[in-house]
Design an enzyme around this catalytic site. Structure first.
Site, PDB file in Angstrom:
ATOM      1  N   HIS A 200      50.558   3.758 -48.058  1.00 26.19           N
ATOM      2  CA  HIS A 200      51.198   3.555 -46.746  1.00 26.19           C
ATOM      3  C   HIS A 200      52.594   3.004 -47.012  1.00 26.19           C
ATOM      4  O   HIS A 200      52.848   1.813 -46.934  1.00 26.19           O
ATOM      5  CB  HIS A 200      50.393   2.587 -45.874  1.00 26.19           C
ATOM      6  CG  HIS A 200      51.150   2.178 -44.640  1.00 26.19           C
ATOM      7  ND1 HIS A 200      51.430   3.049 -43.622  1.00 26.19           N
ATOM      8  CD2 HIS A 200      51.725   1.010 -44.289  1.00 26.19           C
ATOM      9  CE1 HIS A 200      52.140   2.436 -42.696  1.00 26.19           C
ATOM     10  NE2 HIS A 200      52.329   1.188 -43.081  1.00 26.19           N
TER      11      HIS A 200
ATOM     12  N   ASP B  53      50.056   6.708 -39.722  1.00 29.84           N
ATOM     13  CA  ASP B  53      50.837   7.801 -40.316  1.00 29.84           C
ATOM     14  C   ASP B  53      50.245   9.150 -39.894  1.00 29.84           C
ATOM     15  O   ASP B  53      50.972  10.090 -39.568  1.00 29.84           O
ATOM     16  CB  ASP B  53      50.839   7.671 -41.841  1.00 29.84           C
ATOM     17  CG  ASP B  53      51.250   6.273 -42.269  1.00 29.84           C
ATOM     18  OD1 ASP B  53      52.397   5.889 -42.015  1.00 29.84           O
ATOM     19  OD2 ASP B  53      50.403   5.546 -42.821  1.00 29.84           O
TER      20      ASP B  53
ATOM     21  N   ALA C 115      45.814 -12.860 -35.481  1.00 27.42           N
ATOM     22  CA  ALA C 115      45.493 -12.519 -34.093  1.00 27.42           C
ATOM     23  C   ALA C 115      46.528 -13.039 -33.104  1.00 27.42           C
ATOM     24  O   ALA C 115      46.601 -12.560 -31.975  1.00 27.42           O
ATOM     25  CB  ALA C 115      44.112 -13.080 -33.744  1.00 27.42           C
TER      26      ALA C 115
ATOM     27  N   GLY D 288      49.689 -12.705 -33.556  1.00 27.76           N
ATOM     28  CA  GLY D 288      50.907 -11.894 -33.716  1.00 27.76           C
ATOM     29  C   GLY D 288      50.926 -10.725 -32.752  1.00 27.76           C
ATOM     30  O   GLY D 288      50.073 -10.600 -31.865  1.00 27.76           O
ATOM     31  N   GLN D 289      51.908  -9.868 -32.966  1.00 30.62           N
ATOM     32  CA  GLN D 289      52.135  -8.772 -32.009  1.00 30.62           C
ATOM     33  C   GLN D 289      51.002  -7.747 -32.015  1.00 30.62           C
ATOM     34  O   GLN D 289      50.492  -7.371 -30.955  1.00 30.62           O
ATOM     35  CB  GLN D 289      53.426  -8.047 -32.371  1.00 30.62           C
ATOM     36  CG  GLN D 289      54.661  -8.895 -32.289  1.00 30.62           C
ATOM     37  CD  GLN D 289      55.874  -7.987 -32.302  1.00 30.62           C
ATOM     38  OE1 GLN D 289      56.253  -7.451 -31.266  1.00 30.62           O
ATOM     39  NE2 GLN D 289      56.450  -7.770 -33.464  1.00 30.62           N
TER      40      GLN D 289
ATOM     41  N   VAL E 182      45.556  -3.907 -42.344  1.00 27.66           N
ATOM     42  CA  VAL E 182      46.731  -3.376 -41.648  1.00 27.66           C
ATOM     43  C   VAL E 182      47.998  -3.993 -42.242  1.00 27.66           C
ATOM     44  O   VAL E 182      49.028  -3.329 -42.391  1.00 27.66           O
ATOM     45  CB  VAL E 182      46.634  -3.687 -40.131  1.00 27.66           C
ATOM     46  CG1 VAL E 182      47.877  -3.218 -39.394  1.00 27.66           C
ATOM     47  CG2 VAL E 182      45.382  -3.054 -39.540  1.00 27.66           C
ATOM     48  N   GLY E 183      47.904  -5.280 -42.594  1.00 28.74           N
ATOM     49  CA  GLY E 183      49.077  -6.021 -43.088  1.00 28.74           C
ATOM     50  C   GLY E 183      49.600  -5.435 -44.388  1.00 28.74           C
ATOM     51  O   GLY E 183      48.829  -5.154 -45.310  1.00 28.74           O
TER      52      GLY E 183
HETATM   53  P1  NAX Z   1      53.550 -10.542 -36.517  1.00 31.63           P
HETATM   54  O1  NAX Z   1      54.494 -11.287 -37.388  1.00 31.63           O
HETATM   55  O2  NAX Z   1      53.819 -10.429 -35.056  1.00 31.63           O
HETATM   56  O3  NAX Z   1      52.088 -11.168 -36.655  1.00 31.63           O
HETATM   57  C1  NAX Z   1      51.521 -11.514 -37.882  1.00 31.63           C
HETATM   58  C2  NAX Z   1      50.652 -12.729 -37.626  1.00 31.63           C
HETATM   59  O4  NAX Z   1      49.918 -12.982 -38.818  1.00 31.63           O
HETATM   60  C3  NAX Z   1      51.443 -13.982 -37.307  1.00 31.63           C
HETATM   61  O5  NAX Z   1      50.974 -14.532 -36.074  1.00 31.63           O
HETATM   62  C4  NAX Z   1      51.143 -14.911 -38.493  1.00 31.63           C
HETATM   63  O6  NAX Z   1      51.081 -16.278 -38.099  1.00 31.63           O
HETATM   64  C5  NAX Z   1      49.801 -14.382 -38.936  1.00 31.63           C
HETATM   65  N1  NAX Z   1      49.439 -14.706 -40.319  1.00 31.63           N
HETATM   66  C6  NAX Z   1      50.246 -14.779 -41.416  1.00 31.63           C
HETATM   67  N2  NAX Z   1      49.529 -15.153 -42.489  1.00 31.63           N
HETATM   68  C7  NAX Z   1      48.249 -15.304 -42.081  1.00 31.63           C
HETATM   69  C8  NAX Z   1      47.050 -15.676 -42.727  1.00 31.63           C
HETATM   70  N3  NAX Z   1      47.023 -16.025 -44.015  1.00 31.63           N
HETATM   71  N4  NAX Z   1      45.921 -15.729 -41.993  1.00 31.63           N
HETATM   72  C9  NAX Z   1      45.925 -15.420 -40.698  1.00 31.63           C
HETATM   73  N5  NAX Z   1      47.040 -15.067 -40.000  1.00 31.63           N
HETATM   74  C10 NAX Z   1      48.187 -15.010 -40.695  1.00 31.63           C
HETATM   75  O7  NAX Z   1      53.388  -9.101 -37.203  1.00 31.63           O
HETATM   76  P2  NAX Z   1      52.760  -7.777 -36.579  1.00 31.63           P
HETATM   77  O8  NAX Z   1      53.819  -7.004 -35.901  1.00 31.63           O
HETATM   78  O9  NAX Z   1      51.538  -8.127 -35.821  1.00 31.63           O
HETATM   79  O10 NAX Z   1      52.408  -6.982 -37.932  1.00 31.63           O
HETATM   80  C11 NAX Z   1      51.393  -7.430 -38.797  1.00 31.63           C
HETATM   81  C12 NAX Z   1      51.388  -6.650 -40.100  1.00 31.63           C
HETATM   82  O11 NAX Z   1      51.158  -5.267 -39.855  1.00 31.63           O
HETATM   83  C13 NAX Z   1      52.699  -6.705 -40.889  1.00 31.63           C
HETATM   84  O12 NAX Z   1      52.382  -6.937 -42.260  1.00 31.63           O
HETATM   85  C14 NAX Z   1      53.237  -5.301 -40.761  1.00 31.63           C
HETATM   86  O13 NAX Z   1      54.045  -4.956 -41.872  1.00 31.63           O
HETATM   87  C15 NAX Z   1      51.972  -4.500 -40.713  1.00 31.63           C
HETATM   88  N6  NAX Z   1      52.054  -3.144 -40.175  1.00 31.63           N
HETATM   89  C16 NAX Z   1      51.258  -2.198 -40.740  1.00 31.63           C
HETATM   90  C17 NAX Z   1      51.196  -0.904 -40.279  1.00 31.63           C
HETATM   91  C18 NAX Z   1      50.288   0.101 -40.893  1.00 31.63           C
HETATM   92  O14 NAX Z   1      50.288   1.250 -40.449  1.00 31.63           O
HETATM   93  N7  NAX Z   1      49.484  -0.219 -41.920  1.00 31.63           N
HETATM   94  C19 NAX Z   1      52.069  -0.466 -39.173  1.00 31.63           C
HETATM   95  C20 NAX Z   1      52.561  -1.589 -38.322  1.00 31.63           C
HETATM   96  C21 NAX Z   1      52.944  -2.837 -39.064  1.00 31.63           C
HETATM   97  O15 NAX Z   1      54.228  -2.660 -39.605  1.00 31.63           O
END
Ligand code: NAX
Length: 336
Positions: free
Chosen positions: A188, A160, A13, A15-16, A130-131
């Protein structure tokens, strides 16, 4: 005045994408104007300050539907009573990272989160991952939540899907509101298959409109060589132009996914990755994207679509990639 209350847990939460999601959820765009929300923000210790800052801004926004905001790095308390889980935080592939390392790093995130969901989430919990790698992360979480029906674990391919709508709208000079029945199949990832064989624009088949506009051969080439790769690689294009990955559009798609899941699809079908029931030859249990409708709060895979040889080949290739990911994760012992 809200007449129900839901707990929504967002991982990553701070993150971006998390930042782009929180304010839309608190304003009622996820669950509608009749549902008050309790937000749970899960972060790792390094991300807590950022999430706490977002929580201060949520307070300053004075959203009438927002009942509380909790920030934590403890998965058990984050998922306790959760009705909706948006699993955004993950470990994306870094430079030089091998696939095994990537999957192991994500296993360390999604296995304990699955276990926390199993232990404490509400009976009606709905999860969207999402991740990335989103499909396989959903499988890992689900494998660690044996008491939660596996169909509650989904992965996001709505971005997508929306990207495909945007590209078609531009090519056909047609508003997105006129487009229906686009499908995203598979993973994805760049192997996904954005499929417009059944899509319509203003009630007319999209393929027919493209053929009228471009001629039959050029239409086929446009679909194969322009449309499909542009949708499948749009994430890389955004990074190149914007200097950073998709954020607001990813949050928007996440809102679309959950809101349709809860309230129903009303405008043709959409796309979501969910555990296969064996439809279209996709192995049972594999979390793969399908054309779906949401009826009575459940995703249903659209049945009976004819797939030509081209579609079959593209779907099989993406499914093969998913099977490989699943086998790699199984070898690492991450499927329980
Ligand atoms: P950010 O790096 O801005 O934010 C991710 C956040 O997750 C960070 O604040 C980090 O501290 C936190 N985090 C890491 N491990 C954690 C855990 N075990 N528990 C709780 N928080 C944790 O990335 P953001 O731009 O927000 O993107 C997040 C994810 O979305 C990435 O994996 C990215 O690849 C994925 N995406 C998926 C998309 C989809 O369509 N499925 C599209 C957009 C994006 O690329």
């Amino acid at each position: 005045m809200a007449n129900s209350l839901a707990t929504v847990t967002i991982t990553g939460a701070g993150g971006q994408i998390g930042y782009a999601l929180l304010f839309r959820i608190a304003s009622g765009q996820l669950l509608g104007p009749d549902t008050a929300v309790r937000l749970r923000l899960l972060e790792i210790p390094q991300g807590l300050r950022s999430a706490e800052g977002a929580a201060l801004e949520l307070q300053d926004s004075a959203f009438p539907l927002l009942q509380s905001v909790d920030v934590t790095d403890d998965a058990a308390s984050a998922f306790d009573g959760a009705n909706v889980g948006l699993l955004v935080g993950s470990r994306p592939r870094g430079p030089g990272m091998e696939r095994g390392d990537l999957l192991a790093a994500n296993g360390a995130i999604f296995a304990p989160q699955g276990a926390a969901i199993n232990a404490g989430a509400a009976d009606d919990v709905r999860i969207v991952v999402v991740g990335n790698p989103a499909n396989t992360n959903a499988s890992i979480a689900s494998a660690h939540a044996p008491d939660v029906p596996c169909e509650r674990f989904t992965a996001l391919t709505r971005l997508d899907h929306n990207r495909a709508l945007g590209q078609l709208s531009e090519a056909l000079h047609t508003p997105v509101s006129q487009l229906r029945d686009v499908s995203i199949w598979g993973n994805h990832s760049a192997t996904q298959f954005p499929d417009i064989a059944h899509a319509t624009a203003g009630g007319r088949p999209v393929v027919e409109l493209l053929e009228e506009q471009l001629g039959a051969d050029a239409a086929r080439e446009w679909i194969r060589d322009v449309f499909i790769p542009r949708v499948a690689k749009r994430g890389a294009e955004i990074i190149e132009v914007r200097g950073s990955s998709s954020v607001a559009s990813a949050a928007n798609a996440t809102i679309d996914h959950v809101s349709d899941w809860v309230s129903g699809t009303t405008h043709g079908w959409t796309s979501a990755a969910l555990p296969s029931d064996g439809s279209y030859g996709v192995p049972e249990g594999l979390v793969s994207s399908f054309p779906v409708e949401s009826i009575d709060g459940q995703w249903r895979i659209v049945q009976g679509l004819e797939l030509d040889a081209f579609a079959r080949e593209r779907i099989d290739a993406s499914v093969a990639e998913l099977i490989e990911e699943r086998e790699a994760v199984r070898t690492l012992g991450l499927l329980g």
